[in-house]
Write a protein that holds these residues in place. Structure first.
Motif, PDB file in Angstrom:
ATOM      1  N   LEU A 257      96.054  41.614  18.822  1.00  0.00           N
ATOM      2  CA  LEU A 257      94.919  42.326  19.429  1.00  0.00           C
ATOM      3  C   LEU A 257      95.454  43.642  19.972  1.00  0.00           C
ATOM      4  N   VAL A 258      94.901  44.750  19.493  1.00  0.00           N
ATOM      5  CA  VAL A 258      95.466  46.069  19.793  1.00  0.00           C
ATOM      6  C   VAL A 258      94.478  46.888  20.614  1.00  0.00           C
ATOM      7  N   TYR A 259      94.978  47.478  21.703  1.00  0.00           N
ATOM      8  CA  TYR A 259      94.120  48.340  22.523  1.00  0.00           C
ATOM      9  C   TYR A 259      94.892  49.569  22.967  1.00  0.00           C
ATOM     10  N   CYS A 260      94.155  50.539  23.529  1.00  0.00           N
ATOM     11  CA  CYS A 260      94.756  51.746  24.108  1.00  0.00           C
ATOM     12  C   CYS A 260      93.922  52.098  25.324  1.00  0.00           C
ATOM     13  N   GLY A 261      93.611  53.364  25.524  1.00  0.00           N
ATOM     14  CA  GLY A 261      92.740  53.744  26.633  1.00  0.00           C
ATOM     15  C   GLY A 261      91.271  53.528  26.307  1.00  0.00           C
ATOM     16  N   SER A 262      90.888  53.915  25.071  1.00  0.00           N
ATOM     17  CA  SER A 262      89.464  53.811  24.722  1.00  0.00           C
ATOM     18  C   SER A 262      89.220  53.421  23.268  1.00  0.00           C
ATOM     19  N   GLY A 263      90.212  52.830  22.604  1.00  0.00           N
ATOM     20  CA  GLY A 263      89.996  52.355  21.238  1.00  0.00           C
ATOM     21  C   GLY A 263      90.183  53.411  20.172  1.00  0.00           C
ATOM     22  N   VAL A 264      90.839  54.505  20.508  1.00  0.00           N
ATOM     23  CA  VAL A 264      91.056  55.574  19.525  1.00  0.00           C
ATOM     24  C   VAL A 264      92.500  55.523  19.011  1.00  0.00           C
TER      25      VAL A 264
END
Length: 272
Positions: A235-242
């Motif tokens: 499951l991969v995330y960042c600050g806002s999905g960009v």
């Protein structure tokens, strides 16, 4: 069409500029100056390229939850893709930016989420294209008509409930794609709260490219993810999905197909 590669070289694109089966999309954008990408595009872009804006085209309006860049409405995006000549499952879309794939990867991921696998990012982005002396123009191409009926791939996406219920399972790994100091909570330039989702490991998205914006060699993608190669779900995330999409691209290049985007990412997580 040749077998779909997720990345094409500037030289390959140069040879296919007139190919009716190829549509080029300029994804340049600046989080600090949201108008900048559009302005840069109007001044000069790769010959024949259309422009899609992160805020206006590749995201939907922000609300209380869902993060800073909620996914666009699939039918709205499908209409826009049809208007620039993208035939569903036929046209090869080549996306580029000037930010080490930060925004081009978002379009790459979105197209695959809509069920369109014929999509690649341009290695090196706009600046390397320009540096090679390849054709740029300020002429904006005319809209076209094509048929694009999306077939959503829900298995590529997770929401906050999925993350909460699955992140601590032994077969699941949660990956934070932000720079290490943001992951550690030492610096937070954008969101109201610093830190990371408990249990997440850090794979900064900028490690996917070199300083010039070229992808690291394919063997390095495999090495980078070797500890997660047998994981059932990443499951991969960042600050806002960009920028998380840059890591998803890297996973794909490593031959690992278990990556899923937490689209709301940290900005959604802290909204509850």
């Amino acid at each position: 069409m040749p077998e779909i590669q997720s990345v094409v070289s500037p030289n390959w694109l140069l040879q296919h500029l007139q190919d009716p089966q190829v549509v080029i999309v300029d994804c340049r954008f600046s989080l600090a100056e949201p108008q900048l990408g559009q302005q840069q595009y109007k001044m000069s872009h790769i010959q024949g390229a259309y422009y899609l804006d992160l805020n206006l085209d590749l995201s939907s309006p922000v609300s209380e939850h869902g993060g800073r860049h909620p996914l666009p409405n699939p039918d709205d995006l499908a209409k826009k893709l049809a208007n620039i000549g993208v035939e569903f499952q036929k046209t090869l879309v080549v996306a580029y930016d000037d930010s080490r794939f930060a925004f081009a990867s978002r379009l790459w991921w979105l197209l695959r989420y809509l069920g369109h696998e014929q999509v690649a990012v341009l290695n090196g982005g706009f600046s390397q294209w320009q540096q090679a002396g390849y054709p740029i123009t300020d002429i904006i191409p005319q809209f076209k008509t094509a048929n694009f009926v999306p077939q959503i791939q829900p298995q590529l996406l997770v929401d906050i409930t999925d993350v909460k219920t699955r992140k601590d399972l032994p077969s699941v790994v949660l990956v934070d794609s932000r720079e290490s100091d943001r992951y550690r909570g030492e610096r937070e330039p954008i969101d109201k709260i610093a830190g990371h989702i408990p249990g997440a490991v850090n794979y900064p998205w900028m490690e996917v490219t070199d300083a010039k914006g070229y992808l690291i060699p394919s063997t390095e993608h495999s090495q980078r993810w070797q500890n997660l190669a047998t994981t059932a779900e990443i499951l991969v995330y960042c600050g806002s999905g960009v920028t998380a999409c840059v890591n998803l691209l890297s996973l794909e290049l490593a031959g690992i197909h278990t990556g899923k985007l937490y689209a709301g990412s940290w900005s959604d997580w802290i909204s509850y």
